[in-house]
Design a protein around this motif. Structure first.
Motif, PDB file in Angstrom:
ATOM      1  N   VAL A  16       0.843  -1.195   0.000  1.00  0.00           N
ATOM      2  CA  VAL A  16       0.000   0.000   0.000  1.00  0.00           C
ATOM      3  C   VAL A  16       0.877   1.243   0.000  1.00  0.00           C
ATOM      4  O   VAL A  16       1.735   1.410   0.885  1.00  0.00           O
ATOM      5  N   LEU A  17       0.679   2.094  -0.979  1.00  0.00           N
ATOM      6  CA  LEU A  17       1.379   3.377  -1.023  1.00  0.00           C
ATOM      7  C   LEU A  17       0.838   4.285   0.079  1.00  0.00           C
ATOM      8  O   LEU A  17      -0.376   4.476   0.200  1.00  0.00           O
ATOM      9  N   TYR A  76      -1.840   7.631  -3.260  1.00  0.00           N
ATOM     10  CA  TYR A  76      -1.647   6.908  -2.000  1.00  0.00           C
ATOM     11  C   TYR A  76      -2.946   6.928  -1.201  1.00  0.00           C
ATOM     12  O   TYR A  76      -3.824   7.763  -1.432  1.00  0.00           O
ATOM     13  N   LEU A  77      -3.042   6.005  -0.249  1.00  0.00           N
ATOM     14  CA  LEU A  77      -4.247   5.901   0.559  1.00  0.00           C
ATOM     15  C   LEU A  77      -4.115   6.721   1.831  1.00  0.00           C
ATOM     16  O   LEU A  77      -3.030   6.822   2.413  1.00  0.00           O
ATOM     17  N   GLY A 122      -1.692  -6.183   1.234  1.00  0.00           N
ATOM     18  CA  GLY A 122      -2.650  -5.307   0.572  1.00  0.00           C
ATOM     19  C   GLY A 122      -3.522  -4.564   1.563  1.00  0.00           C
ATOM     20  O   GLY A 122      -3.361  -4.671   2.780  1.00  0.00           O
ATOM     21  N   ALA A 123      -4.473  -3.812   1.040  1.00  0.00           N
ATOM     22  CA  ALA A 123      -5.256  -2.891   1.857  1.00  0.00           C
ATOM     23  C   ALA A 123      -6.594  -3.478   2.273  1.00  0.00           C
ATOM     24  O   ALA A 123      -7.256  -4.155   1.488  1.00  0.00           O
ATOM     25  N   LEU A 124      -6.975  -3.190   3.500  1.00  0.00           N
ATOM     26  CA  LEU A 124      -8.335  -3.343   3.954  1.00  0.00           C
ATOM     27  C   LEU A 124      -8.871  -1.926   4.136  1.00  0.00           C
ATOM     28  O   LEU A 124      -8.308  -1.148   4.907  1.00  0.00           O
ATOM     29  N   GLU A 140     -10.825   4.677   2.972  1.00  0.00           N
ATOM     30  CA  GLU A 140      -9.716   4.918   3.901  1.00  0.00           C
ATOM     31  C   GLU A 140      -9.071   3.603   4.316  1.00  0.00           C
ATOM     32  O   GLU A 140      -9.759   2.585   4.484  1.00  0.00           O
ATOM     33  N   LEU A 141      -7.755   3.631   4.512  1.00  0.00           N
ATOM     34  CA  LEU A 141      -7.021   2.437   4.926  1.00  0.00           C
ATOM     35  C   LEU A 141      -7.285   2.174   6.405  1.00  0.00           C
ATOM     36  O   LEU A 141      -7.002   3.019   7.259  1.00  0.00           O
ATOM     37  N   ILE A 142      -7.827   0.999   6.719  1.00  0.00           N
ATOM     38  CA  ILE A 142      -8.066   0.640   8.118  1.00  0.00           C
ATOM     39  C   ILE A 142      -7.275  -0.587   8.546  1.00  0.00           C
ATOM     40  O   ILE A 142      -7.262  -0.936   9.726  1.00  0.00           O
TER      41      ILE A 142
END
Length: 511
Positions: free
Chosen positions: A129-130, A185-186, A253-255, A261-263
């Motif tokens: 994730v950036l 980016y997130l 990876g992202a949740l 929004e990244l959580i």
């Protein structure tokens, strides 16, 4: 007379009807719930989720379209590919010499008879994730573990070579970087606000596919599954559990929430087959932020400790629980011991106290306590709520590092060896007739794994010519060295054969 009879009949009928209606309405008719007027909404007063004045109740209807969240999230998630080159591993050199050496010296040793061990090359794939527009990426430590080459492909299909900035096996997180500017980016969300039942999306590159988005709900919080603690005593686990489909390659990876929004950082799955079978686990972003900031600022994680010893009720038998005066439904962490040099002792916390909150956040389980403490660094002050004799108290504790002070802990040569060490206990040293030693308790990622075939249980007696009677002696013996030979034996070796492992420290860092 007739009139009187008619009137009496009417009165009796009216009384009977009135009585019937009263009895039916009181005992037989379904009772109507009371209501509470909330603006234009009518909400039952006994509705469990009605909390006047709190956020999140304006729209109780779940979203049916995740396209906006996916549009926001996918550009900030990258595809990571790693390569581990084949390596020749040095074979163990036993101190017992061969017959040729005994009679004719080392020059007659049969070089052709030495076995050469090779580790095969490996290629793997994961996600990242950036977190900045200049190329900083957070991923899992196990995605980039021991990689010789790391490539990063953006959602735009541009590919870059990445370098490792820092890793933390305790939380299974790593920071890598690519050289570029103006990247998508997130934004960080707030994992404390995440609720069970909330919709979430997992974004990554599973099974070498292109960007993939899956949806699910949060099914649990503060979950520990033992995946990190298998190899590290100081591992931290407090996962967000979801039923969003996650497979191999999703790691790192992202949740994200429905706002994009990244959580959390996806890290593991629960599966009997190795493929998705219902549940996946993500590292909460509030913990990720702390680890990432430390790695970028200090090069390692500044880990704080409260200074208590405790036991997990879920791993204890009924007899152990009874002996400790604990129960499985204990809404807090029972303190079993308080080392005198720790932060808890200085704050007045004692054996038998039950810790219920850290900075106002409930800590009814060990994962919750670990997550809260791990967000802080040595020197930070936290409030601790605890019960003593069923009475609640609040104390202020200044957290300390593992050495019992609040100093910044700089990376040492031991960090780059990629193992955990403990000093050999005095009783065992006396039985073996040695002054002391250092036991390699676990081997993770680092120089030992890359350069040797050492296994856990190896007892280091010397580093070069210096005796290593304890962990501090080993650290001092390695400081400033480019190359060193570790001498020792395996604790379970009944013949106590002395073995050697050569390490090249020149390509790590300056200590």
């Amino acid at each position: 007379m007739k009139f009187r009879q008619v009137a009496a009949t009417i009165l009796i009928s009216a009384a009977t009807a009135f009585g019937s209606i009263f009895v039916y309405s009181k005992y037989f008719q379904p009772r109507q719930e009371g209501v509470f007027q909330n603006g234009s909404q009518t909400v039952p007063v006994n509705y469990a989720n009605y909390m006047p004045g709190t956020a999140g109740n304006n729209n109780l209807t779940p979203p049916t379209d995740f396209s906006e969240a996916a549009r926001i999230g996918t550009p900030g998630v990258v595809h990571i590919k790693t390569k581990i080159n084949p390596k020749q591993l040095p074979s163990n050199i036993q101190k017992r010499r061969s017959l040729l050496e005994e009679f004719f010296g080392e020059q007659f040793e049969d070089e052709g008879s030495r076995r050469r061990y090779y580790s095969p090359g490996q290629m793997a794939s994961g996600s990242g994730v950036l977190i900045s527009d200049d190329g900083f990426i957070v991923t899992n430590n196990h995605v980039v573990d021991d990689a010789d080459e790391i490539s990063v492909t953006l959602s735009s299909n541009k590919t870059y070579t990445a370098k490792v900035i820092g890793t933390d096996p305790n939380t299974d997180l790593a920071v890598i970087k690519i050289e570029s500017k103006g990247l998508p980016y997130l934004l960080y969300g707030n994992s404390d606000d995440v609720q069970v039942g909330q919709w979430v999306l997992a974004v990554g590159y599973p099974l070498n596919l292109e960007t993939t988005v899956t949806a699910g709900i949060v099914s649990a919080k503060s979950r520990a599954i033992g995946i990190n603690t298998r190899n590290r005593r100081s591992a931290i686990e407090s996962f967000i559990q979801t039923d969003a489909a996650v497979n191999q390659g999703n790691s790192g990876g992202a949740l994200i929430n429905t706002a994009g929004e990244l959580i959390g950082i996806n890290a593991a799955i629960a599966s009997p087959t190795g493929a998705y079978a219902g549940y996946s686990y993500a590292i909460p972003v509030n913990l990720v932020k702390k680890v990432v900031n430390d790695l970028m600022k200090f090069g390692n994680v500044q880990r704080a400790y409260l200074g208590i010893e405790y036991m997990n009720p879920n791993t204890m038998s009924e007899k152990e629980l009874e002996a400790a005066g604990m129960s499985r439904d204990l809404a807090g962490i029972k303190v079993l011991n308080v080392p005198a040099t720790g932060a808890a002792a200085a704050a007045g916390i004692k054996e038998g106290d039950i810790i219920t909150k850290i900075n106002g956040v409930k800590t009814s389980s060990i994962p919750e306590l670990m997550e809260q403490i791990s967000r802080y660094k040595p020197g930070d002050k936290v409030s601790v709520n605890y019960l003593r004799n069923n009475k609640e108290y609040t104390a202020s504790a200044i957290l300390k590092n593992l050495d019992g002070n609040t100093d910044i802990v700089k990376p040492s040569v031991l960090d780059y060896l990629g193992a955990e060490f403990s000093s050999l206990n005095t009783r065992y040293s006396k039985e073996m007739g040695i002054e002391g030693g250092v036991v390699v308790t676990t081997i993770n990622s680092g120089l030992i794994k890359k350069q040797t075939n050492m296994k856990p249980g190896f007892v280091i007696l010397k580093a070069g010519s210096a005796k290593t009677t304890n962990v501090d002696a080993l650290k001092n013996a390695l400081q400033g060295k480019d190359k060193v030979r570790l001498e020792g034996f395996y604790a379970n070796d009944q013949y106590s054969n002395i073995l050697y492992y050569d390490l090249d420290l020149s390509n790590s860092v300056d200590f």
